[in-house]
Motif scaffolding. Structure first.
Motif, PDB file in Angstrom:
ATOM      1  N   HIS A 182      -1.013   1.935  -4.608  1.00 32.99           N
ATOM      2  CA  HIS A 182      -1.863   2.860  -5.358  1.00 32.99           C
ATOM      3  C   HIS A 182      -3.299   2.828  -4.859  1.00 32.99           C
ATOM      4  O   HIS A 182      -3.954   3.870  -4.710  1.00 32.99           O
ATOM      5  N   SER A 183      -3.808   1.633  -4.573  1.00 37.88           N
ATOM      6  CA  SER A 183      -5.188   1.513  -4.076  1.00 37.88           C
ATOM      7  C   SER A 183      -5.336   2.076  -2.666  1.00 37.88           C
ATOM      8  O   SER A 183      -6.443   2.396  -2.236  1.00 37.88           O
ATOM      9  N   SER A 184      -4.210   2.222  -1.937  1.00 34.78           N
ATOM     10  CA  SER A 184      -4.242   2.784  -0.579  1.00 34.78           C
ATOM     11  C   SER A 184      -4.126   4.303  -0.592  1.00 34.78           C
ATOM     12  O   SER A 184      -4.057   4.927   0.471  1.00 34.78           O
ATOM     13  N   GLY A 185      -4.053   4.879  -1.787  1.00 33.76           N
ATOM     14  CA  GLY A 185      -4.023   6.333  -1.881  1.00 33.76           C
ATOM     15  C   GLY A 185      -2.646   6.926  -2.061  1.00 33.76           C
ATOM     16  O   GLY A 185      -2.491   8.154  -2.038  1.00 33.76           O
ATOM     17  N   VAL A 217      -1.705   0.666  10.037  1.00 35.23           N
ATOM     18  CA  VAL A 217      -1.916   0.726   8.588  1.00 35.23           C
ATOM     19  C   VAL A 217      -0.632   1.190   7.909  1.00 35.23           C
ATOM     20  O   VAL A 217      -0.016   2.169   8.341  1.00 35.23           O
ATOM     21  N   PRO A 218      -0.181   0.474   6.863  1.00 35.74           N
ATOM     22  CA  PRO A 218       1.047   0.875   6.157  1.00 35.74           C
ATOM     23  C   PRO A 218       0.924   2.290   5.605  1.00 35.74           C
ATOM     24  O   PRO A 218      -0.139   2.697   5.128  1.00 35.74           O
ATOM     25  N   ASN A 219       2.012   3.032   5.693  1.00 36.74           N
ATOM     26  CA  ASN A 219       2.034   4.365   5.105  1.00 36.74           C
ATOM     27  C   ASN A 219       2.926   4.379   3.860  1.00 36.74           C
ATOM     28  O   ASN A 219       3.425   3.329   3.434  1.00 36.74           O
ATOM     29  N   ALA A 220       3.141   5.560   3.299  1.00 40.00           N
ATOM     30  CA  ALA A 220       3.920   5.656   2.057  1.00 40.00           C
ATOM     31  C   ALA A 220       5.326   5.111   2.236  1.00 40.00           C
ATOM     32  O   ALA A 220       5.878   4.438   1.347  1.00 40.00           O
ATOM     33  N   LEU A 221       5.916   5.392   3.425  1.00 37.50           N
ATOM     34  CA  LEU A 221       7.277   4.919   3.687  1.00 37.50           C
ATOM     35  C   LEU A 221       7.325   3.397   3.736  1.00 37.50           C
ATOM     36  O   LEU A 221       8.288   2.776   3.266  1.00 37.50           O
ATOM     37  N   THR A 222       6.266   2.776   4.311  1.00 39.76           N
ATOM     38  CA  THR A 222       6.191   1.305   4.354  1.00 39.76           C
ATOM     39  C   THR A 222       6.253   0.734   2.947  1.00 39.76           C
ATOM     40  O   THR A 222       7.049  -0.164   2.648  1.00 39.76           O
ATOM     41  N   PHE A 223       5.407   1.267   2.073  1.00 41.68           N
ATOM     42  CA  PHE A 223       5.353   0.761   0.696  1.00 41.68           C
ATOM     43  C   PHE A 223       6.677   0.974  -0.033  1.00 41.68           C
ATOM     44  O   PHE A 223       7.189   0.076  -0.705  1.00 41.68           O
ATOM     45  N   ASN A 224       7.237   2.172   0.099  1.00 40.94           N
ATOM     46  CA  ASN A 224       8.488   2.464  -0.614  1.00 40.94           C
ATOM     47  C   ASN A 224       9.643   1.595  -0.122  1.00 40.94           C
ATOM     48  O   ASN A 224      10.459   1.130  -0.921  1.00 40.94           O
ATOM     49  N   THR A 225       9.697   1.373   1.194  1.00 43.53           N
ATOM     50  CA  THR A 225      10.767   0.527   1.755  1.00 43.53           C
ATOM     51  C   THR A 225      10.622  -0.907   1.262  1.00 43.53           C
ATOM     52  O   THR A 225      11.603  -1.551   0.852  1.00 43.53           O
ATOM     53  N   LEU A 226       9.381  -1.399   1.298  1.00 47.10           N
ATOM     54  CA  LEU A 226       9.129  -2.762   0.822  1.00 47.10           C
ATOM     55  C   LEU A 226       9.455  -2.905  -0.662  1.00 47.10           C
ATOM     56  O   LEU A 226      10.099  -3.869  -1.085  1.00 47.10           O
ATOM     57  N   LEU A 227       9.022  -1.920  -1.442  1.00 45.90           N
ATOM     58  CA  LEU A 227       9.253  -1.988  -2.884  1.00 45.90           C
ATOM     59  C   LEU A 227      10.738  -1.993  -3.212  1.00 45.90           C
ATOM     60  O   LEU A 227      11.211  -2.801  -4.011  1.00 45.90           O
ATOM     61  N   ASN A 228      11.480  -1.102  -2.577  1.00 43.60           N
ATOM     62  CA  ASN A 228      12.930  -1.064  -2.814  1.00 43.60           C
ATOM     63  C   ASN A 228      13.594  -2.379  -2.427  1.00 43.60           C
ATOM     64  O   ASN A 228      14.464  -2.885  -3.138  1.00 43.60           O
ATOM     65  N   GLY A 229      13.152  -2.935  -1.302  1.00 43.71           N
ATOM     66  CA  GLY A 229      13.733  -4.200  -0.832  1.00 43.71           C
ATOM     67  C   GLY A 229      13.404  -5.367  -1.740  1.00 43.71           C
ATOM     68  O   GLY A 229      14.281  -6.172  -2.081  1.00 43.71           O
ATOM     69  N   LEU A 230      12.136  -5.453  -2.137  1.00 43.71           N
ATOM     70  CA  LEU A 230      11.722  -6.557  -3.010  1.00 43.71           C
ATOM     71  C   LEU A 230      12.398  -6.482  -4.373  1.00 43.71           C
ATOM     72  O   LEU A 230      12.751  -7.504  -4.960  1.00 43.71           O
ATOM     73  N   LEU A 231      12.585  -5.269  -4.870  1.00 46.54           N
ATOM     74  CA  LEU A 231      13.299  -5.122  -6.143  1.00 46.54           C
ATOM     75  C   LEU A 231      14.755  -5.541  -6.001  1.00 46.54           C
ATOM     76  O   LEU A 231      15.312  -6.184  -6.895  1.00 46.54           O
ATOM     77  N   ALA A 232      15.359  -5.185  -4.880  1.00 45.22           N
ATOM     78  CA  ALA A 232      16.756  -5.585  -4.653  1.00 45.22           C
ATOM     79  C   ALA A 232      16.880  -7.097  -4.549  1.00 45.22           C
ATOM     80  O   ALA A 232      17.892  -7.680  -4.970  1.00 45.22           O
ATOM     81  N   LEU A 233      15.833  -7.740  -4.010  1.00 50.58           N
ATOM     82  CA  LEU A 233      15.832  -9.201  -3.874  1.00 50.58           C
ATOM     83  C   LEU A 233      15.305  -9.892  -5.134  1.00 50.58           C
ATOM     84  O   LEU A 233      15.186 -11.115  -5.161  1.00 50.58           O
ATOM     85  N   ASN A 234      14.956  -9.102  -6.148  1.00 50.60           N
ATOM     86  CA  ASN A 234      14.451  -9.622  -7.431  1.00 50.60           C
ATOM     87  C   ASN A 234      13.147 -10.390  -7.298  1.00 50.60           C
ATOM     88  O   ASN A 234      12.833 -11.234  -8.143  1.00 50.60           O
ATOM     89  N   ASN A 235      12.378 -10.080  -6.237  1.00 52.03           N
ATOM     90  CA  ASN A 235      11.039 -10.668  -6.120  1.00 52.03           C
ATOM     91  C   ASN A 235      10.070  -9.708  -6.817  1.00 52.03           C
ATOM     92  O   ASN A 235       9.341  -8.945  -6.185  1.00 52.03           O
ATOM     93  N   LEU A 236      10.093  -9.762  -8.147  1.00 52.91           N
ATOM     94  CA  LEU A 236       9.435  -8.736  -8.955  1.00 52.91           C
ATOM     95  C   LEU A 236       7.916  -8.866  -8.961  1.00 52.91           C
ATOM     96  O   LEU A 236       7.198  -7.863  -8.981  1.00 52.91           O
ATOM     97  N   LYS A 237       7.434 -10.102  -8.950  1.00 55.72           N
ATOM     98  CA  LYS A 237       5.977 -10.306  -9.001  1.00 55.72           C
ATOM     99  C   LYS A 237       5.315  -9.745  -7.742  1.00 55.72           C
ATOM    100  O   LYS A 237       4.285  -9.064  -7.813  1.00 55.72           O
ATOM    101  N   THR A 238       5.921 -10.039  -6.568  1.00 54.93           N
ATOM    102  CA  THR A 238       5.371  -9.513  -5.312  1.00 54.93           C
ATOM    103  C   THR A 238       5.506  -7.996  -5.272  1.00 54.93           C
ATOM    104  O   THR A 238       4.609  -7.291  -4.804  1.00 54.93           O
ATOM    105  N   ALA A 239       6.628  -7.488  -5.775  1.00 55.99           N
ATOM    106  CA  ALA A 239       6.847  -6.035  -5.803  1.00 55.99           C
ATOM    107  C   ALA A 239       5.738  -5.348  -6.597  1.00 55.99           C
ATOM    108  O   ALA A 239       5.235  -4.283  -6.198  1.00 55.99           O
ATOM    109  N   PHE A 240       5.337  -5.958  -7.718  1.00 54.34           N
ATOM    110  CA  PHE A 240       4.281  -5.354  -8.532  1.00 54.34           C
ATOM    111  C   PHE A 240       2.945  -5.346  -7.779  1.00 54.34           C
ATOM    112  O   PHE A 240       2.199  -4.361  -7.819  1.00 54.34           O
ATOM    113  N   LEU A 241       2.646  -6.433  -7.068  1.00 49.01           N
ATOM    114  CA  LEU A 241       1.406  -6.489  -6.285  1.00 49.01           C
ATOM    115  C   LEU A 241       1.403  -5.423  -5.191  1.00 49.01           C
ATOM    116  O   LEU A 241       0.377  -4.775  -4.932  1.00 49.01           O
ATOM    117  N   ILE A 242       2.568  -5.221  -4.546  1.00 47.54           N
ATOM    118  CA  ILE A 242       2.681  -4.197  -3.502  1.00 47.54           C
ATOM    119  C   ILE A 242       2.469  -2.811  -4.113  1.00 47.54           C
ATOM    120  O   ILE A 242       1.805  -1.947  -3.525  1.00 47.54           O
TER     121      ILE A 242
END
Length: 713
Positions: free
Chosen positions: A149-152, A119-144
């Protein structure tokens, strides 16, 4: 075979306890120690293998080899409890560092974790979010971020703020609003600069309700919004024709204790001008502005003056210029440039000279905009020679210019036929540090194409295009001239060059070719070209109308009508011009059946006759001598709000003259005078011919009346 009983099991269990607690049964204890040693060695071996696999996986990921990294990760499953969520996090982090990361692969990995673990943890989400923002995949970043948030877990303010800023930068209107709403839910409030940018972006896109939603949401959350926030919405409202709503918003601002400033009222002035509100409303707005302690500035008055000039109301513009100065607001060069341009449009040379004198006395140096206003205004009224003299004088005095002014100068030289001078001007332009653009080169090409097609074609290779290259306008310029001059050799060379450069003839180029084929009588080639246009989707109503017109002018009315029907059955929606072409030809051919059919079809298409339609019908009746019918059509024109021009009156006058209806000429002349229709050369020629026939000598008194009426005296 010994039988294993419950007693045996109990006995063994007790012996095991004794072995653990004492020194009895030494041989058993030694065996246990040996087994423990074997297990420790195996664990160390497994740890070494795991660390090696980790290292290999990270190397593959850092190199961008995602599949190999995943294979290595899967091999960790041979080790109990591996891979962990931290191994997945490490893969994601290293893969993002490769600078070759694919967001699709990251999404697949994340979905795999969601379905099969870990199960993804906080670090998983933060790493993905930072990466997706750097890649300008903003729509997916917002879904993540939403799933995080829904994962607590709670996304950080900096991540969401960065996401919102990028959404605004890339113009994602709806997604920006969604991120803003999500941030407010988390009690995160964007910075003032970000809010300004968001409101400004929404306003420019015409999403005024959404912009106000942002403002009102912040107000509900207890945040104070300043005048500048409201001003952005006010400007958006006024630019989109909602000045009355803007006025209400200003009243609302005052109720909330937010004082409108000069920018607020200037927006309102802009809206009033744009929507052509009454002069009294505008003056009232200026009075309210001053009563609130906001003194109109240069921008306020310049907006009023510009709208008046754009509508040709130069006298009112000059009144506001005087009013501006009387209120202690000094006009700037922009204000004068606006007035100069309109004075040129109205050919008020003396006023232009006076204003230039005023500008000079106030110490303003003519800017590139001043030169453009003067020369552009003169060009509009056909005074290219005067514009050219002004620009050459400006160059000789060393005033500041820009590429746009040079391009106007090229255009003037082109209109004046001074083609060779354009090349020397091009050199001067480069020496002064200006880089010619495609407009510069294409203007020169146009001039040379009219004088020497061969020279124009050679210039394509002589010009220093720099990072640019000849565009469709360049090729169309030469192609149009070649088609007009019926130069088949240049036409072939241009088309060949276009093919080499990767250009296909567009609608403009194809229309030129079609006109050429029609002129030389190659109608089959013309229709083949049209088929290609339809196939490529590069068609234009103008092109089709050109074909209809050429077919009709060459006497192929039936072919033109068949072609018209064919186009109607495919992609072509006829306009009034299409019908006018066929109606005009039908009248000339006296094909009344087709004429009736065309009118019925035109009304079915909900198209209304225009000036040309009525003119064709009137001309047809005049040729047949049906003057009363022609006059009835003229009456119908007026009932439909279309004022007949002098050409229509001349046709009727000519028909009256040919049939000796002198008194009817007198009556129609009076009508013309009442309607303010100015006679032209043809009108006077009809009267002269009447004189030569002896009519005016025979009826001197009516002739005198007629002369006064026709001359508007």
């Amino acid at each position: 075979m010994p039988v294993v009983t419950s007693g045996t099991i109990t006995s063994v269990s007790n012996s095991y306890r004794i072995c653990r607690n004492g020194s009895v049964l030494v041989n058993f204890s030694s065996l246990s120690a040996l087994k423990t040693m074997d297990l420790t060695d195996a664990s160390e071996a497994h740890d070494c293998n795991y660390i090696e696999l980790q290292h290999t996986m990270k190397n593959h990921a850092t190199s961008g080899h995602f599949e190999k990294a995943m294979e290595t990760l899967c091999r960790m499953r041979n080790i109990a409890g591996k891979p962990t969520v931290y191994d997945y996090n490490g893969l994601i982090y290293c893969y993002l560092r490769s600078h070759n990361a694919s967001t699709d692969k990251l999404e697949q990995l994340y979905q795999g974790m969601r379905q099969f673990g870990p199960v993804p943890n906080a670090l998983t989400f933060n790493t993905l979010l930072n990466g997706l923002l750097a890649l300008n995949n903003l729509k997916t970043a917002f879904l993540i971020a939403k799933e995080m948030h829904s994962s607590g877990f709670v996304p950080s303010f900096s991540l969401l703020s960065g996401m919102l800023k990028k959404m605004i930068y890339f113009g994602h209107h709806i997604h920006s609003l969604n991120v803003f709403d999500f941030m407010v839910q988390l009690k995160y409030y964007p910075t003032e600069h970000t809010v300004d940018s968001l409101i400004s972006m929404l306003g420019k896109a015409g999403m005024i309700r959404q912009a106000y939603f942002v403002l009102s949401t912040l107000l509900e959350e207890g945040h104070f919004c300043g005048t500048h926030n409201y001003n952005k919405i006010l400007w958006s409202m006024c630019k989109s024709g909602q000045s009355y709503a803007a006025l209400q918003l200003i009243h609302l601002m005052k109720k909330k204790g937010v004082a409108p400033n000069v920018c607020s009222y200037t927006a309102l002035v802009y809206g009033f001008c744009k929507e052509d509100w009454h002069k009294e409303d505008l003056l009232l707005c200026l009075d309210d502005m001053e009563s609130d302690g906001c003194k109109p500035n240069v921008k306020t008055f310049t907006i009023i003056i510009k709208f008046l000039c754009d509508n040709g109301k130069i006298e009112q513009a000059l009144e506001y210029l005087a009013k501006m100065q009387s209120r202690g607001c000094e006009p700037d060069l922009t204000t004068y440039n606006v007035i100069l341009r309109e004075l040129c449009h109205q050919d008020r040379e003396n006023d232009v000279l006076e204003l230039l004198q005023v500008i000079n006395e106030k110490g303003y140096l003519p800017s590139p905009h001043t030169c453009a206003a003067l020369s552009g205004g003169l060009l509009k009224i056909g005074k290219s020679g005067v514009a050219l003299e002004i620009l050459l004088d400006v160059i000789s005095k060393g005033y500041a210019l820009d590429t746009a002014v040079f391009n106007i100068l090229f255009h003037c030289l082109c209109l004046e036929g001074r083609f060779q001078e354009m090349i020397s001007l091009l050199k001067t332009m480069k020496e002064n540090g200006f880089s010619p653009n495609n407009i510069s080169y294409n203007t020169i090409l146009k001039g040379f194409a009219e004088e020497n097609l061969e020279e124009a074609f050679k210039l394509l290779d002589c010009f220093e295009w720099g990072t640019n290259k000849p565009d469709s306008v360049s090729f169309n310029t030469i192609l149009r001239a070649a088609c007009k001059q019926e130069n088949s050799s240049i036409i072939e060379r241009v088309l060949s060059r276009m093919e080499c450069e990767g250009f296909k003839p567009d609608a403009i180029g194809t229309t030129c070719l079609i006109q050429y084929f029609c002129k030389v009588g190659k109608f089959s080639a013309c229709l083949e070209l049209l088929e290609l246009m339809l196939h490529d989707g590069c068609y234009s109503r103008i092109t089709f109308n050109v074909v209809l017109d050429q077919l009709c002018k060459n006497g192929f009315l039936k072919t033109a009508f068949d072609f018209f029907r064919y186009l109607q059955s495919t992609c072509f929606t006829p306009d009034i011009i299409s019908y006018n072409i066929l109606i005009h030809a039908s009248i000339r051919k006296q094909n009344k059946l087709l004429l009736s059919q065309l009118f019925k079809d035109m009304y079915r298409q909900k198209l209304k006759p225009d000036h040309f339609t009525y003119g064709s019908v009137i001309n047809g009746f005049c040729r047949e001598g049906k003057i009363s019918d022609a006059l009835n059509i003229r009456k119908l024109m007026l009932e439909n709000g279309i004022v007949p021009g002098i050409a229509i009156y001349n046709a009727i006058l000519k028909a009256m003259f040919q049939r000796g209806k002198f008194w009817d000429i007198i009556a129609l002349s009076k009508i013309m005078a009442m309607e303010g229709c100015q006679p032209d050369k043809i009108t006077f020629e009809i009267l002269e011919r009447a004189t030569s026939k002896g009519w005016l000598k025979k009826y001197p008194e009516p002739a005198r009346i007629l002369e006064f009426v026709i001359r508007g005296k």
